[in-house]
Design an enzyme around this catalytic site. Structure first.
Site, mmCIF file in Angstrom:
data_model
loop_
_atom_site.group_PDB
_atom_site.id
_atom_site.type_symbol
_atom_site.label_atom_id
_atom_site.label_comp_id
_atom_site.label_asym_id
_atom_site.label_seq_id
_atom_site.Cartn_x
_atom_site.Cartn_y
_atom_site.Cartn_z
ATOM 1 N N SER A 117 -11.311 -0.979 -0.130
ATOM 2 C CA SER A 117 -10.028 -1.083 0.580
ATOM 3 C C SER A 117 -10.250 -1.488 2.020
ATOM 4 C CB SER A 117 -9.289 0.258 0.560
ATOM 5 O OG SER A 117 -8.589 0.460 -0.630
ATOM 6 N N HIS A 131 -3.601 6.295 3.496
ATOM 7 C CA HIS A 131 -4.282 5.071 3.085
ATOM 8 C C HIS A 131 -3.681 3.837 3.746
ATOM 9 C CE1 HIS A 131 -5.835 1.879 0.412
ATOM 10 N NE2 HIS A 131 -6.847 2.706 0.192
ATOM 11 N N ALA A 178 -6.433 -14.495 -6.412
ATOM 12 C CA ALA A 178 -6.617 -13.515 -5.349
ATOM 13 C C ALA A 178 -8.052 -13.615 -4.829
ATOM 14 C CB ALA A 178 -6.336 -12.106 -5.852
ATOM 15 N N ASP A 191 0.861 -1.175 0.000
ATOM 16 C CA ASP A 191 0.000 0.000 0.000
ATOM 17 C C ASP A 191 0.899 1.226 0.000
ATOM 18 O OD1 ASP A 191 -2.223 1.896 0.984
ATOM 19 O OD2 ASP A 191 -3.238 -0.041 1.046
ATOM 20 N N ALA A 251 -7.659 -8.191 -7.897
ATOM 21 C CA ALA A 251 -8.880 -8.833 -7.410
ATOM 22 C C ALA A 251 -9.511 -9.763 -8.437
ATOM 23 C CB ALA A 251 -9.879 -7.759 -6.981
ATOM 24 N N ASP A 276 10.458 0.674 1.443
ATOM 25 C CA ASP A 276 9.956 1.517 0.355
ATOM 26 C C ASP A 276 10.330 0.901 -0.985
ATOM 27 O OD1 ASP A 276 8.992 3.936 -1.015
ATOM 28 O OD2 ASP A 276 11.120 4.226 -1.465
ATOM 29 N N ASN A 318 -6.870 -0.048 24.340
ATOM 30 C CA ASN A 318 -5.922 1.023 24.663
ATOM 31 C C ASN A 318 -6.599 2.370 24.834
ATOM 32 O OD1 ASN A 318 -6.598 1.439 21.981
ATOM 33 N ND2 ASN A 318 -4.518 1.964 21.337
#
Length: 579
Positions: free
Chosen positions: A508, A348, A461, A318, A456, A337, A362
């Protein structure tokens, strides 16, 4: 199919045989035609919404049945009420069906949500332009995307330039324009559909090519020199045992299309393609719905006391993740990266990561689906604007990130992004599945006319669409036979950079929810591979919409408890209300 799924879930077969059966089943269940993005698209408009006033004292179910709003056992309506308690039915019908229905229905059907806009003209939306002719009804318009209010308030530049004007759709995209700046709007004012342009046409890096070669082939610099190209990058893809080479075409070289054809004939090159563009799949949502309904709706919350994803690594391919957010402290064990822009904690990726594994108990925000899972953040996408939710990825960055996730044996790989089919990316998705990993991917936020998005739409997947707390489909969700499961993805409380707690919607978010459940199931049975876990979730889905699998919800709402039953005896917590 229901009898078959129950047999698979309840029989205690040998692990090897069970995996073979489930792998075969999922291949049969999920296979569907692959639509090429180069094919001519024939868009359709969504039938308009209709609001029907119920007679006083009428039973909604009986009244709807009498009026034909229940067909083949499936409801075609929703019940709502105004502040005075007056009841209404919401449904969708095109003009022809509505006229026929109104004749059967009488006065109660005269409240029509489209009635007040029948004289509305698209031309009234825009400043008059003598050079533009209003397209006939059901034709399309290219409409500039609305600027981001949040970016304007924060003093940030918008992605799209000023001065873009609406124009009739003639089958051509504006030359030199970023498709992210346009929406294709179809239909009459009463029967309208909108599709972001990114879901309709491929984009790629100008004058760049990707190719893979065997490890013992000539080096990237030798290949580039022999073809008069410039070497930009060369890396080894350990998951498929080949090298990835990215090349730049100089102005003096033949056109890119000619180079592609030339390289495709070269037997020393395994695969060649353009460096295609992908995009993240989340949208901002209404900040008034501050309730974390998702884990309860899917049954994931009932698994958490025993199976919270502990010991399971979820790779998040992502944008970057803000690992210092209070919800994610200590959750991200590794970050890399692959964009060349440097690692950053972005909106995102942080939101997706928090849905999967935000801390529980928490006192901050909402806990993740699998709060004890470990996250591996692979930044393959970069925000279009600093701090923004929208981001762009490329085939090259996704391939490198996915290769690393496979190499590190990440049990679950979340890809809340999509774009056109890339042969090279498909090879890596296949490699992940063959290694026993599960790739979870968002089905897309392009609406009814959007093309299928990848990864997708590949059968290897798991394609996930989004629903709201009322089990209704997210209004901008893609449709298609490739969609396999639905999960909560509308008005989701999550995390943002700094100490942000945004509420977001999109496929997402739904994909991240499924990744969290997959981590729970992998902890429950570490020997279960990705194909087995994927098949269990698909086969145990709670049917939505029309009976059986459909193009909106796939096999229905994921049910974590039923899925767990296929691996072990039904947990008591689930038996007490996790259905």
């Amino acid at each position: 199919m229901k009898y078959l799924s129950n047999a698979i879930l309840h029989l205690r077969l040998s692990v090897a045989f069970q995996r073979c059966v489930l792998a075969a089943l999922i291949g049969l269940l999920l296979a569907g035609p692959v639509q090429a993005w180069q094919e001519t698209l024939t868009p359709v408009a969504t039938p308009p919404a209709r609001v029907i006033e119920l007679p006083d004292g009428a039973d909604p179910q009986r009244w709807a049945l009498e009026k034909g709003l229940i067909q083949q056992g499936a409801n075609r309506w929703q019940l709502t009420a105004d502040t005075q308690g007056k009841q209404y039915l919401l449904t969708r019908m095109d003009d022809t069906d509505w006229q026929a229905f109104s004749q059967r229905c009488g006065e109660a059907c005269q409240i029509d949500s489209c009635q007040q806009t029948r004289t509305f003209s698209l031309a009234s939306l825009f400043e008059p332009d003598p050079d533009l002719q209003l397209a006939p009804l059901h034709n399309g318009w290219l409409v500039p995307r609305a600027p981001s209010l949040q970016q304007a308030l924060n003093g940030q530049p918008d992605v799209c330039p000023d001065g873009l004007k609406p124009q009739p759709w003639q089958g051509q995209w504006p030359a030199g324009s970023d498709l992210a700046c346009w929406t294709l709007q179809l239909g009459s004012p009463c029967q309208q559909s909108q599709t972001p342009a990114e879901y309709l046409r491929e984009q790629w890096r100008s004058d760049q090519l990707l190719l893979t070669v065997p490890l013992n082939a000539a080096s990237g610099s030798e290949l580039a020199s022999s073809m008069g190209l410039m070497l930009l990058e060369e890396v080894t893809l350990n998951s498929i045992g080949e090298r990835l080479i990215r090349l730049q075409r100089p102005a003096s070289a033949p056109p890119l299309g000619n180079l592609l054809q030339q390289l495709q004939r070269d037997s020393a090159i395994s695969l060649v393609q353009r460096d295609l563009a992908y995009f993240t799949l989340a949208n901002k949502a209404d900040p008034l719905r501050l309730f974390n309904y998702g884990p309860q709706l899917s049954g994931a919350r009932q698994l958490v006391p025993r199976w919270s994803g502990k010991g399971v690594t979820v790779a998040v391919i992502d944008t970057g993740v803000d690992s210092g957010h209070p919800e994610l402290e200590g959750k991200v064990n590794r970050q890399q990266d692959f964009t060349g822009q440097g690692y950053s904690g972005d909106a995102h990726g942080t939101a997706v990561a928090a849905i999967i594994a935000a801390a529980s108990g928490n006192g901050v925000g909402a806990s993740g689906v699998a709060p004890d899972a470990t996250l591996y953040s692979l930044k393959a996408c970069h925000p279009r604007v600093a701090g923004g939710l929208e981001a762009r990825c490329w085939s090259s960055s996704l391939v490198k990130a996915l290769d690393k996730a496979i190499e590190q044996n990440s049990a679950v790989i979340n890809m809340s992004l999509g774009g056109p089919p890339s042969p090279l990316l498909h090879r890596l998705v296949k490699a992940a599945e063959q290694k026993g990993l599960i790739v979870v991917s968002a089905a897309g936020n392009g609406g009814i006319n959007a093309r299928p998005v990848y990864p997708a739409a590949w059968p290897e997947a798991l394609a996930v669409t989004a629903i709201d707390r009322n089990r209704q489909l997210y209004r901008m969700a893609n449709r298609g036979r490739y969609i396999q499961l639905a999960a909560p993805g509308v008005d989701i409380v999550t995390a943002g950079p700094g100490k942000g707690q945004p509420i977001l919607s999109g496929t997402s978010m739904a994909a991240a929810h499924i990744s969290g459940i997959a981590a729970q199931l992998r902890q429950l049975d570490p020997a279960a591979d990705g194909a087995q876990i994927s098949a269990l979730m698909v086969l145990s889905g709670e049917d939505l919409g029309k009976p059986g699998p459909d193009t909106l919800f796939g096999n229905g709402l994921v049910n974590a408890c039923r899925s767990a039953q296929g691996l072990k005896d039904l947990p008591p917590d689930c038996a007490q209300g996790g259905q």
